[in-house]
Scaffold this motif. Structure first.
Motif, short mmCIF file in Angstrom:
data_model
loop_
_atom_site.label_atom_id
_atom_site.label_comp_id
_atom_site.label_asym_id
_atom_site.label_seq_id
_atom_site.Cartn_x
_atom_site.Cartn_y
_atom_site.Cartn_z
N ALA A 397 0.82 -1.21 0.00
CA ALA A 397 0.00 0.00 0.00
C ALA A 397 0.86 1.26 0.00
CB ALA A 397 -0.93 0.00 1.21
N LEU A 398 1.94 1.27 0.79
CA LEU A 398 2.81 2.44 0.83
C LEU A 398 3.52 2.66 -0.51
CD1 LEU A 398 4.38 2.06 4.40
CD2 LEU A 398 2.54 3.60 3.67
N MET A 399 3.89 1.58 -1.17
CA MET A 399 4.50 1.71 -2.49
C MET A 399 3.49 2.28 -3.48
SD MET A 399 6.66 -1.88 -2.61
CE MET A 399 7.79 -1.49 -3.97
N ALA A 400 2.24 1.84 -3.40
CA ALA A 400 1.20 2.35 -4.28
C ALA A 400 0.92 3.83 -4.01
CB ALA A 400 -0.07 1.52 -4.11
N ILE A 401 0.87 4.20 -2.72
CA ILE A 401 0.62 5.59 -2.36
C ILE A 401 1.72 6.50 -2.88
CG2 ILE A 401 0.54 7.19 -0.39
CD1 ILE A 401 -0.82 4.86 1.18
N LYS A 402 2.98 6.08 -2.70
CA LYS A 402 4.12 6.91 -3.12
C LYS A 402 4.13 7.13 -4.63
CE LYS A 402 7.51 7.99 -1.09
NZ LYS A 402 7.95 9.25 -0.48
N SER A 403 3.69 6.13 -5.39
CA SER A 403 3.79 6.20 -6.84
C SER A 403 2.48 6.57 -7.53
CB SER A 403 4.25 4.84 -7.38
OG SER A 403 3.35 3.82 -6.96
N GLU A 404 1.37 6.58 -6.76
CA GLU A 404 0.04 6.80 -7.33
C GLU A 404 -0.22 5.79 -8.45
OE1 GLU A 404 -0.31 10.88 -8.47
OE2 GLU A 404 -0.24 11.61 -6.40
N LEU A 405 0.24 4.58 -8.21
CA LEU A 405 0.12 3.50 -9.18
C LEU A 405 -0.18 2.21 -8.41
CD1 LEU A 405 0.45 2.82 -12.22
CD2 LEU A 405 2.88 2.38 -11.76
N GLY A 406 -1.15 1.45 -8.87
CA GLY A 406 -1.56 0.27 -8.16
C GLY A 406 -0.82 -1.00 -8.57
N ALA A 407 -1.32 -2.14 -8.10
CA ALA A 407 -0.73 -3.44 -8.43
C ALA A 407 -1.77 -4.51 -8.20
CB ALA A 407 0.49 -3.70 -7.57
N LYS A 408 -1.61 -5.62 -8.91
CA LYS A 408 -2.45 -6.81 -8.71
C LYS A 408 -1.58 -7.89 -8.10
CE LYS A 408 -5.53 -5.84 -12.62
NZ LYS A 408 -6.04 -6.31 -13.93
#
Length: 498
Positions: A397-408
Motif C-alpha cells: 500500500a505504501l509503495m502504491a501511495i508513493k507512486s500513485e500506481l496500483g498493483a495486482k
C-alpha cells in the motif's frame, strides 16, 4: 538542551578549518556529562591532567552555578587542545564563523582534574575518578510472560489495511518533517518518507540516513526486538541501494535499578551487538537514557537505531512503483508471526506473546542478496522496499501511495516454510523480507541470480491500474483505490494536531 542546526553548521565548518590549519593536539565534542566528562577524558587519554577556570567559559545564561557549568549538556560546542602559539589564529577562525570562543584552562603534567572558580579551587581530584569509575553490578531479572487466551473475531482485510495505514506508528509523518527545511543546500536526493533519506556528497556518491525501532517487539522480547531494530535500520539503507557503513543508537529505558528494566537493557544490547557483528557494521556513537518513567509507569524499552549507508548515485533506489507491467517479487520467508504486530495492536488492542524471531543467517542471506542484486542488476530493478510494521499488505500500500500506481497481487505463492492463514500472509511482520519490482523482460535473469543464492522468493504480482488488488486462492481480499489508501495514510497526524 535546545538544538540549533545553523550554529551546528558553523561549528562544523570552523572545526574543519581548525583541523586543516593548525596542529591540533586534541579535540572532542561535548555530550553526556558536559565539560566534566569531556575535559577529564581528553587530558587523561594523553596521560595528562587539566586545570580549568570557570569564569572564562562562555555562558548562555547569567547566574549559572559551577555545578551547572560543568555538567550542562548544551549542544553545538567543541573543545580543542592547541599550542599557545596557535591561539590567535584559532580566534581568527572562530571570529570568521561568528562563534563564541575562549581559552578556558591549560593541560598540566599530572593526571589530575582541577577546577577553579573566581580564584578558588573547587575541585582537585585524580582523573581516574572520572575516567574509570567503579562499575555497579546491577541485578537483572527476566519479566514473567503472561499470555491470555483470547478469541479473535474475523476482520475484513481491507478495513484492517485502512486502519493500519491510519495508525500512529504507520501513518505518514510528512506533516512533521515538512515543518522544517529538509533540503538545505539542495543536496537531498531522496526526501524523507522512503525507507531512508539520501543526501548527495558529490557527482558520484551519496549517503543514506534513517532510523528505526519497534518498541512493541522490544517490550515482548528485548533480545529479538532490539536486534530487529538494527536489522531494520540496515535493511532501510540496503533498500535505497546503499552499503551500510555505520550505526548509531539512542537507548531509552526505564529505571535500571529495577531488575526487570536492567534485564531488558542487557538483553537489548546483546541482540543489537549480534546483528551488528554479523553485518560487520560498527556502532560509532550513541547515548543511553535511563529513568524514563512517569508516576512509576515505565516507557516501552525503545532502542532507536540509526544507520548511515554509502551509495553510488547510479544505484539509488526508492519504494516507488515505476512502470505498469513491472513484475513484483517477494524475497524472504514469511512466518506465522502476528504476536506483537501492528495488526494485533490496532485491530484487537492485543500486545502479548512472542514477536517475530531473529533468524540471523537467513536474515543476513536475504539482505545481502538484495545488496548484490542492486549492484549487479541495477538497471533491471525498478523499486525496492523492505517489509516492517504492518507486513506485506502495508508495504504494498505504501509503495502504491508513493507512486500513485496500483498493483495486482496474489498471495498463493508467498514464500514460507509453514502453513499460513491469509491474515498471516498479509500482516505478519517476519524480519528481512523485501519487495522488488523488475522490468518484465529482465525477470528471468534476476530470478536466476536469486535461485543461485538459495533465498526463498516468489513472483506475487504485477504493477498497474489505479488500485491495489490483493487476492487469495478463494478470491479478492482487498480492492482499494489509491486515493482511499492515501487518505487513510496521510490525515492522522494533521487531524490530531488541528
Amino acid at each position: 538542551q535546545v538544538a540549533d542546526p545553523f550554529t551546528k553548521k558553523r561549528v562544523m565548518e570552523a572545526t574543519y578549518e581548525l583541523l586543516d590549519t593548525l596542529d591540533i593536539h586534541g579535540v572532542k565534542d561535548l555530550g553526556g556529562g558536559g565539560l566534566t566528562c569531556c575535559l577529564s577524558e581528553m587530558a587523561d587519554k594523553g596521560g595528562n591532567g587539566s586545570c580549568i577556570d570557570l569564569e572564562k567559559i562562555p555562558l548562555r545564561e547569567e547566574g549559572m552555578t559551577p555545578y551547572e557549568i560543568m555538567l550542562s549538556e548544551s549542544q553545538e560546542r567543541m573543545v580543542f587542545a592547541i599550542s599557545r602559539d596557535d591561539v590567535e589564529k584559532a580566534y581568527e577562525i572562530c571570529d570568521k564563523h561568528d562563534l563564541s570562543h575562549a581559552v578556558i584552562g591549560e593541560i598540566i603534567d599530572k593526571r589530575e582534574f582541577i577546577v577553579r572558580h573566581n580564584g578558588e579551587e573547587i575541585c582537585h581530584a585524580p582523573n581516574i575518578l572520572f575516567t574509570d569509575a567503579p562499575i555497579i553490578e546491577r541485578k537483572a531479572r527476566p519479566i514473567k510472560k503472561v499470555i491470555k487466551d483470547v478469541k479473535l473475531d474475523d476482520v475484513n482485510p481491507q478495513e484492517a489495511l485502512l486502519k493500519l495505514l491510519a495508525s500512529e506508528n504507520i501513518t505518514s509523518k510528512e506533516w512533521v518533517y515538512s515543518q522544517y527545511d529538509h533540503e538545505v543546500q539542495l543536496h537531498t536526493v531522496v526526501k524523507p518518507g522512503d525507507d531512508a533519506a539520501v543526501i548527495k556528497v558529490d557527482e558520484d556518491t551519496s549517503f543514506t540516513i534513517g532510523t528505526d525501532c519497534n518498541s512493541t517487539h522490544v517490550l515482548l522480547d528485548p533480545y529479538n526486538g532490539a536486534a530487529s531494530a538494527v536489522l531494520e535500520s540496515i535493511n532501510n539503507a540496503i533498500s535505497m541501494g546503499a552499503r551500510p557503513v555505520a550505526l548509531v543508537d539512542c537507548l531509552n529505558f526505564g529505571n535500571p535499578e529495577k531488575p526487570e528494566v536492567f534485564w531488558q537493557f542487557k538483553e537489548s544490547v546483546s541482540g543489537m551487538s549480534e546483528v551488528a557483528r554479523k553485518f560487520n557494521v560498527a556502532f560509532i556513537s550513541g547515548n543511553v537514557s535511563f529513568y524514563n518513567e512517569t508516576e512509576g509507569v515505565t516507557v516501552n524499552p525503545s532502542p532507536i537505531v540509526g544507520c548511515v549507508g554509502l551509495v553510488d548515485n547510479q544505484h539509488i533506489k526508492t519504494m516507488t512503483f515505476k512502470e505498469e507491467g513491472d513484475i513484483v517479487l517477494l524475497l524472504g520467508n514469511t512466518y506465522p508471526e502476528l504476536n506483537g504486530s501492528q495488526y494485533y495492536k490496532e485491530l484487537y488492542d492485543l500486545v502479548q506473546g512472542y514477536p517475530p524471531c531473529l533468524r540471523l543467517d537467513e536474515n543476513y542471506a536475504v539482505s545481502t542478496l538484495i545488496e548484490k542484486l542492486i549492484r549487479e542488476k541495477n538497471d533491471s530493478i525498478t523499486s525496492v522496499h523492505d517489509l516492517s510494521k504492518g507486513g506485506l499488505a502495508v508495504a504494498l500500500a505504501l509503495m502504491a501511495i508513493k507512486s500513485e500506481l496500483g498493483a495486482k497481487i496474489c498471495l498463493s505463492e508467498v514464500p514460507s516454510t509453514k502453513e499460513l492463514t491469509d491474515d498471516e500472509k498479509l500482516f505478519s511482520e517476519s524480519y528481512s523480507r523485501f519487495i522488488i519490482t523488475v522490468k518484465e523482460d529482465k525477470v528471468d535473469e534476476v530470478v536466476s541470480m536469486i535461485k543461485d543464492s538459495n533465498v526463498a522468493y516468489a513472483k506475487i504480482g504485477v504493477v498497474g491500474t489505479d488500485r491495489l488488488v490483493i487476492c487469495s486462492d478463494e478470491g479478492k481480499l482487498i480492492e482499494a483505490e489509491i486515493d482511499e489508501l492515501t487518505e487513510a495514510n496521510t490525515s492522522t497526524i494533521e487531524r490530531q494536531m488541528a
